[in-house]
Structures are given as structure tokens and as C-alpha cells.
Design an enzyme around this catalytic site. Structure first.
Site, PDB file in Angstrom:
ATOM      1  N   CYS A   1      -2.345  -2.503   7.106  1.00  0.00           N
ATOM      2  CA  CYS A   1      -2.236  -3.876   5.957  1.00  0.00           C
ATOM      3  C   CYS A   1      -1.253  -4.192   6.046  1.00  0.00           C
ATOM      4  CB  CYS A   1      -2.296  -2.530   4.934  1.00  0.00           C
ATOM      5  SG  CYS A   1      -4.173  -1.879   4.901  1.00  0.00           S
TER       6      CYS A   1
ATOM      7  N   LYS B   1      -7.854  -4.413   4.511  1.00  0.00           N
ATOM      8  CA  LYS B   1      -6.141  -4.385   5.122  1.00  0.00           C
ATOM      9  C   LYS B   1      -6.355  -5.690   4.735  1.00  0.00           C
ATOM     10  CE  LYS B   1      -8.207  -0.593   6.822  1.00  0.00           C
ATOM     11  NZ  LYS B   1      -8.087   0.785   5.915  1.00  0.00           N
TER      12      LYS B   1
ATOM     13  N   ASP C   1       0.437  -1.217  -0.140  1.00  0.00           N
ATOM     14  CA  ASP C   1       0.104  -0.311  -0.137  1.00  0.00           C
ATOM     15  C   ASP C   1       0.980   1.776   0.185  1.00  0.00           C
ATOM     16  OD1 ASP C   1      -1.758  -2.297   0.299  1.00  0.00           O
ATOM     17  OD2 ASP C   1      -2.705  -1.298   1.819  1.00  0.00           O
TER      18      ASP C   1
ATOM     19  N   LYS D   1      -6.532  -4.955  -3.633  1.00  0.00           N
ATOM     20  CA  LYS D   1      -7.269  -5.536  -2.513  1.00  0.00           C
ATOM     21  C   LYS D   1      -8.124  -5.077  -1.870  1.00  0.00           C
ATOM     22  CE  LYS D   1      -3.599  -4.301   0.881  1.00  0.00           C
ATOM     23  NZ  LYS D   1      -4.096  -3.947   1.721  1.00  0.00           N
TER      24      LYS D   1
ATOM     25  N   ASP E   1       0.967  -1.191  12.068  1.00  0.00           N
ATOM     26  CA  ASP E   1      -0.368  -1.587  12.331  1.00  0.00           C
ATOM     27  C   ASP E   1      -1.303  -2.228  11.464  1.00  0.00           C
ATOM     28  OD1 ASP E   1      -0.345   0.979  12.408  1.00  0.00           O
ATOM     29  OD2 ASP E   1      -1.786   0.690  14.129  1.00  0.00           O
TER      30      ASP E   1
ATOM     31  N   ILE F   1       2.889   0.565   4.560  1.00  0.00           N
ATOM     32  CA  ILE F   1       2.021   1.341   5.384  1.00  0.00           C
ATOM     33  C   ILE F   1       0.723   0.805   5.440  1.00  0.00           C
ATOM     34  CG2 ILE F   1       3.927   2.992   5.432  1.00  0.00           C
ATOM     35  CD1 ILE F   1       2.264   4.183   3.614  1.00  0.00           C
TER      36      ILE F   1
END
Lengths: 285, 285, 285, 285
Positions: B222, B192, B79, B189, B220, B217
Site C-alpha cells: 500500500c 492498495k 493503513d 480506500k 512494498d 504499512i
């Protein structure tokens, strides 16, 4: 030039419809601070509507409410097994302080006392592997043996109750205080998560569940993984922060905080007191 | 009495076989501090074996090594989209400090420079929704609108580049510095996580991947979700801690620490320097 | 105009690489009529390579061969339970002729005799629901009650052995002749298929399986569903046509034929004789 | 002795509750021949209830009815792409008679004319691979090349419109007569099935769908695979038999018959005429 996906001719009506529903809910939220039960999406409630307070939403310091349908709500107790919170279990063998994971037994018990006898569903999960370890990845078993200094998943620790994290063993089962009672549901899973490798999809669908109130251990591992999976699928998730614990207190705190980022990136956070008040206020029994 | 599952007659051979392989690997680990590439499981390497150092394994303070097959290793950049690290993207609109997520661009770029031209695979992921938002859960869109004070997923912020987190928009695409090059792979996608709602299963299987080196990124959210999913399936996962970032520094630190608990509950942690050294040392080009 | 997905800059290298591997395999197939074990993809064999004849491939009337690695091959016996092929089981209660499903017991037994003692894996599956029916869709249970004239899934038929299709009941277990032996694997599943709601993903991955030789009942229902799921994920699937049966002979024939369409849309078809010859010829014991 | 799973203490209440709902529905079915919309499970209808006739249910020769909620019903048109029913598409290149798959275009169009403008959702699916073929299993591409005598998935046939079964190509897109209109949904999938490797889970959940009316091509391959996946998850599935076709007429007939076995093992079968009558009778516009 290759155009891989073009939607010019049909995409905006679906988007505009959803966004108008979101806009309505947003306006309502500004007035009421409440995520109202979306009747347009789920239909009329099957049970009784009630709402509970959640914290630090949308911003840290703010309070909001989540409204849910009692008959579409499940209280989920994740992995409250001897292996994770009892003597001679997996976590104990690895040398962690048991009080970190066992401290949530009492608050979960209070929630059980409150929701049992209502139409709120109770679902338990258990992490564990088949006795032949067929569903245990090699690296998972290896790592557990290394950290356990020779005693890992599938082994029996000295003075232990049975093979660690193996289905059917005493240490693997749910701790006595929180043992399932008639009419409750149990999901056995081989991983930290459950979706994709268990029948949890079917169970939630068969029960018509829309909202999950989550508890259990450990916060940053199994609880968070299941919360993430469910949240990605659109389930409304609320973690009761005193009904959960981790092998490290800092990780517990960050796991709780992480949920609240971005206005609730994984759902919301509340506690047993507020959930119990909400359920009792609804007179569901 | 109902006995639901009994394995008395056939369960121990499979278990004993796996545990003996684990025992061997455990003995080797004690000697070499290395998680060796398990040839008994995957067959001979297709590329070249090399090993990289990982930290705080098995205990905090210890150093260990993970051996991998270059042709079965994927470097995954999760991401790295303008929406998460660029101006006028989703994270920027929510008011977070962009430097927290953008600081990993340079180290990821260094890794790209190192692995491009080798047989290590590069996989990019992008989070985003269909232009009609059909795959966006109502509560996700609503929460984003609330935290964005009226501007959420599917909306165009003032001075923005396009609809937030929507496929096809400029803000949704991968940031220029890290843009995919010929021969790299891209997984789109909607959540997450990626497993269960994308073709990532197929891609990893088609590429024969066994080891995932992870970056991206936010740490915590993805990154951790994908790491958890992959780890549950038995993939060997190693996060490069300087190649990732979160919207909150404490959450970043705990997300990194959480991986290392229980001897590596979600895999291992290293950094770009050590990975680059390992790859360069293997002379893969 | 919105361009949703553009890959201009990076898509052709991946494609060209795969297509060149396909081209090589295609040239080899023209010479050898064999789907050779793709070492470039899976690495060197872990066991021993051997090949078996498959029929009507690529065209009806043609013969081809599939080469596989013994240690990466699983022989799968699907749902050989009393409920599907024995007296007082589910299929018997619905009034179907048991010989249609029971006739494959003997050929499957022959295959067991051949592969037991080799490094070919044996996997059994069982369809059945939790005793609380939590994983049984309402419409599935209802339809079974209607066709059973009041006796469906979860009920005990008159003179029956236990609740139909319920885990733990005698009728639900695998028929005595084909009962698993030490070292074999058993997958319990709640649906016709298995992927997505069981740990079969993990088991196949943990065992390193690439090729599935399929048998069991019923051909057009559970066998075909699992074959479809596995085929979609890239597993090489071969159905042994005499090791399977259906509640309707025409459906059996079409289920077999359907596999062979489009050059093998779901894999290939062979029989126990050819598989046994292939295994024996490889001297795996 | 190891007892792997024992439920003695809590399993019967859940079972008895479900079975009593099933018993009620069974009694109602005997009176009304109707699978009534289960309000106890889904809540009050969001749209309008209507019922359609289905054939050969519960026994061959019988007629039954399925009641559904218009706003929770989706009409699904599977893979009506040029590649499967048009000139120079994939099926044409393989040499099959196009009339077998193209004959369902007109009846599907009639259904579209009827449901467009109502609150029944329309979902289209497309099978196809990423331009880099990353999600295309090697064996699938190889088999297609063999049956296509050198021209398979990812290749451009002589006189063709583009690469076969590749996203973004003209041949891959939905045939003009059935092209999606504003407000309809499109699911892209890499396999014959869709669940597990696409966002279809999310879309159905976001739309609140409970009943799927299925059409498309080819009957025994993609249509049946999706029907099986959805049925396993508890969706009510009804195939419109004139709105579907296969590359072999016998396979088409058996695929239809197979659904009806065991009282409706994969759901029910009806046709466009009966569905149109049912929708028109409900005055949804």
C-alpha cells in the site's frame, strides 16, 4: 453520537452472495489448484479456455494454474522503448547496464511469435511526454537532469537520438525487434502508471479483457505500477518473470517476490515457457 | 501517410519555459544540494519553509535536502490498522510475524507528537471493503481465502475481532496508539492505491498539499502504491524508512531502495529522526 | 448494530476550520459581491490579481465578481475542431446547422487576441479517437453510424476530409482561425470529458491552475462535461456564454442556465466582452 | 519535422475489425430497430436477454429498442436523499419547489417493485461530504452558503434535521420510500459525478454490469454527470424520464432532449412504464 454509515438493513445479501461464489471457487481450487475462469461473473468465454501454470502460489513452493479465456486475455508489453533498453536512450544515459533491461527482449519476442495470429490481444505501452513537456511534473524533469548530470527528460544527450522520454523521438519509440504489428494496440502514458491519465480503461473495456499477462521494463517501476493499478480494479494479472527486467537485479527479484506475498497480493508470476506451452496447447491458431 | 500528432507550430515555447525553470533549479541544487520549494510554481509559502535531509540522492551515498512549506505538507500514515499490525487482524491470520509491521508504530507516534500542533497536515488511510463487499474484486477475496486456509476477506477468523478488512469492524480500524485526533483526515480506500477510487484527490487539493511525507504499512504494497500514484501526479514524496514495514524484510529493503533509483524515481527516502529535527528546527508551534 | 464509520473523536476541527474560512469569504462576498482569490488556500498570487463580472449570481438578476490570479488562470477552448464547426466535419455530416457551433469562433478569437502575450494560459482540447479506434466504445461508433445513415466515427464521408473524429485527420484538427500558437497547450481526449482518460490532471497541476475560463463546443456536451469534472475537483469555472454553441439553441440556453442554479452549481457565467475588459484592465502585457 | 505519432504500420486491422462489427450491428439495427446485446463483445448473456423501447432514436419521432442482459443490467437511483427531495433538506433550504424533485419518487418505487426479486441489480448513490468536510471544495461550500443566505453545506438550517449534505445526517440519507433493501448497493460520492472519486468503477466491474438504467435527481446535475461519465466509458445508459426531476422544469426538459441529440450522444431515453413492461415481459422472477 454520530453514526456515519449504517448498512444494517441491506448489506448482508450482497456479501453472502459474493462469499458463496468465493467458497465455491475455493473448494474447486483445493481440488484442482486452478483459479477457474468465473463464468458466473463474465459469462461464457468468447474465445477458448486455457490454463497456465503459475509459481509459488498460494505458498512459496506451490504450483497453481490460472484459467483464462483467450479472447479476453491481453499480453501487455510495457515500455519496451529504446529509452529503456537501447543505446543512447534514457536508461543508457543514466549509466545503467543495458543488459539488465534488454535481456527480456528475446523472451517477449517468443511470446509475440506464439500469440500473434491467435485471439489473444497484444497491447504495448510507451512512457513519454508531450514535446512541450506539459504533462511532465517539474520534480520528475528536475530529478532526471540531476541524475543525468545536466541531461534529463526533454534534453538531447550527446550522441543521442533525440530528446529523452519525449513522444515522437526515435529513442522514445518501441525497439525494432518488438515493434507492434497490424492489429495490436498502443497506449501512450505520461507516468509510470497508466490508469487515470490515459485511455487504457477504455481500451481494456472495449476489448472485453479480463486477464492481463504482463511483461516489460522496468519490473519494479512501470511494470509494477501498472500491475498494481489493474489488480486494484480486479483484473487478473500474471507477470512473466523472464519477460521483464530492472535497473537493479535485487530490485527485480524483490519485485517478483512481492507479487507472490499474501497468496498473490498483486496477482501471479509465471514465465514465457509456461505461457507459450499453455497457448500452444490450446490450439488457438 | 497519416501524421497523427504534429506540434511543429506550437510546442517549443512551453518546453523551453519549463526547461529553463528546471535549469535554474538544477544550478541551485548543485550549489545547495537542495530541492528548493518552487515558488514560481506554487506561489509564496502559506506556512513556513523548512528543509529536511534525504539520503542516497542523487546517487547512493549522497545526501540532499528537500525544502517544503509546512502548511502545504502532509504527513501520511498509511493503513496503520489492526488488520495489518495487530493481533487477530488480517496479517496475523495469514501467519506473518507481526513485529515486521508493528515496529513502525513507535517512530510514527514520535512523528505525530512532533507535527501535531503545527500546520503540517496529518492524513490517515484505511484499506477496507464495504460490509457488502461490493467494492472487493472476486479474485482478491478468493486469494485471501486460499492463503488464509478458508478464512479470507469478509470472514471472521476464530477468536477474531470481526470480519477481515471490512469497514466498521474493530480489526479494520486504526490501531489505538496511532488513532487520529481532532483535525486530522482519514481516507478510506478499497484498494492498495487510493487515487481513482477515493476522494484523496479532493482532500489534497482542498488542503493545498504539495509535499507528502509518507509512512505506514506495508512498504512494498500500500505505501508504495500510493507513493507511485502521487509521484505520477507531481506530488513531492518522501518516505520515512523507519516509519514503515513489510511482511518480508527483503521486500522492505528493496522497496526502499527502488525509490532511490534513477535519482529518485518515486521521490526520496529519509527517517523519523531527520524529519523530526527538521520540523523542530522550524519552530512551527 | 454495525457502525461503519465513526468520526466522533476527530472530525470537528477540520470542519470548523473550513467553515470559518467560508464564513469570512461569505462576509466579504456580502460586502464586495466578489469571490475573492483565496490566498489562505493557494498562497500569494503568482501573477496579478484581477476580477471579472459574472451574471445571475447568486440569484438570477444579480451580478457578482470572480477574482483570479492571472498566472493561475487558464482560458480553455474546447473542441474547436473542423469536425464540430467546419464543412464536411462530423457535425456537418450529421446535418446540423453549422452556424450554431461556428458562431463562437469570432468571440473566442477576440479572447485569444487579448490573452496571448499575458501570463494567462491557453489550453485547447480535441475530441478524437486513435486511428485504430481502440479507445472508441462500440456503442458510440454504432450510434454515430446510425445517425449518419451509414457514415459514422471512423468512416470517410463523401466529399469529406478524412475519417470522422479520428486523430490525425484534417477534419479532426483545430479550425484554422483558432489554431494554437507557440506556448499553448493541447489536450487530446477520447470522450466528451477529459479527466480520467487524459493527462489534463497533470497539465493543470503542472501549470498551477486554479481558475478555468471555458469556451468551445458543444455547450451541452463536451463543454459541460469538462466543466462538471473540473468543478467537482474544486476548480473555479467560468463559462463565456458567447464563446460557446450547441447543435440545438434551446439546449444551449438551458446548459447556460443550469450552471447558474443553486447559486452556481457548476461555477459561473460571463461573456467575452466582460472577460476581455477584465484582462485589459489588469494590464498584463 | 517532428512526427509525434505514426501508426502507419499497425493501425488498420484493429479499426477494420471494430468497424465490421459496427457494420453488422448497423445492418441489424436497420432491420430490427434494436441495439442488440453484443455477444461478440460481452460473451453470452449471464441472465436473460430482454429489450425495452426507447424514444426519439435515432431521430426525434423514431422509436428504437435496446436489448440487455438482465444479470448485467443495473437500475441506478441517483441521490434520492432527503437533502434533494425532502423537507428541511438542502434543496428545500435553497427555496426550490420540492414537487419538482419529489415527483419521481412514485415512479422509481414502481420500478423497484418490478426489479426487486429479479437478477437486475439496484444501485443507489448518495451525494454528501465527510463530517470534517475534507472532501468538500471551498468554492462549493461558499456558494452554498451564499445561496442559502448564510446556511450552506455543513451547516444546520433552522428547524433542520442535521448538517446539510453531510454523511451520517438524517437529511443526507435516502428517503424512506426508496430506502435500499437487502442485496442492493450504495455508492457514496462527494461530487456531482462519481467516477474518479468513489469505488463505482469497482462495483460495476465486480457486478459485470454493461447496461445502466438511470433515475434520480437532479436530472441536469448529478444524473447527467454520472450518465456522461458512464457513457464515456462505453456503458449503455438509458434514462427513465419520469423517474427524474430537476429544480427547473426547462432544465429538466433540455437535459432529457440533450441525451437524444446526435442519435443518442449520452445514450437513450425511455420511461418507467416501458421499462416495467420490458422487465415483466421477460419473466425474470
Amino acid at each position: 453520537m454520530s453514526k456515519i454509515r449504517t448498512y444494517e438493513r441491506f448489506y448482508s445479501a450482497g456479501r453472502d452472495k459474493l462469499l458463496s461464489k468465493v467458497q465455491e471457487a475455493y473448494e474447486r481450487f483445493k481440488e484442482t489448484r486452478t483459479f477457474e475462469f468465473p463464468v458466473w461473473l463474465y459469462g461464457q468465454p468468447v474465445g477458448k479456455l486455457f490454463k497456465m501454470e503459475v509459481e509459488d502460489c498460494p505458498q512459496f513452493g506451490d504450483t497453481a494454474y490460472v484459467e483464462m479465456d483467450s479472447a479476453r486475455t491481453a499480453f501487455v508489453a510495457i515500455d519496451m522503448q529504446t529509452d529503456f533498453c537501447g543505446k543512447s536512450g534514457y536508461v543508457d544515459v543514466m549509466g545503467y547496464d543495458l543488459s539488465l533491461t534488454a535481456s527480456c527482449i528475446a523472451p517477449i519476442k517468443s511470446v509475440f511469435d506464439t500469440v500473434r495470429g491467435t485471439d489473444i490481444k497484444v497491447i504495448h505501452t510507451r512512457e513519454g511526454h508531450e514535446p512541450d513537456l506539459s504533462d511532465a511534473p517539474f520534480n520528475k524533469v528536475l530529478r532526471s537532469k540531476i541524475i543525468g548530470e545536466g541531461v534529463g527528460i526533454g534534453d538531447i544527450p550527446e550522441g543521442g537520438l533525440g530528446r529523452l522520454l519525449v513522444r515522437g523521438e526515435t529513442n522514445w519509440d518501441i525497439t525494432e525487434e518488438l515493434y507492434p504489428v497490424e492489429g495490436e494496440y498502443v497506449v501512450d502514458k505520461a507516468g509510470k502508471g497508466a490508469f487515470g491519465s490515459s485511455t487504457i480503461h477504455m481500451i481494456l473495456k472495449n476489448l472485453g479483457v479480463t486477464h492481463l499477462v504482463l511483461s516489460g521494463i522496468t519490473t519494479d517501476v512501470c511494470v509494477h505500477t501498472i500491475m498494481r493499478e489493474a489488480n486494484d480494479l480486479g483484473y487478473w494479472c500474471i507477470l512473466l518473470k523472464d519477460c521483464t527486467g530492472a535497473t537493479d537485479y535485487g530490485n527485480y527479484e524483490s519485485a517478483v517476490k512481492s507479487i507472490k506475498m499474501q497468496g498473490g497480493v498483486f496477482g501471479n508470476v509465471s514465465d514465457s515457457k509456461r505461457f507459450i506451452e499453455a497457448v500452444e496447447g490450446a490450439n488457438l491458431k
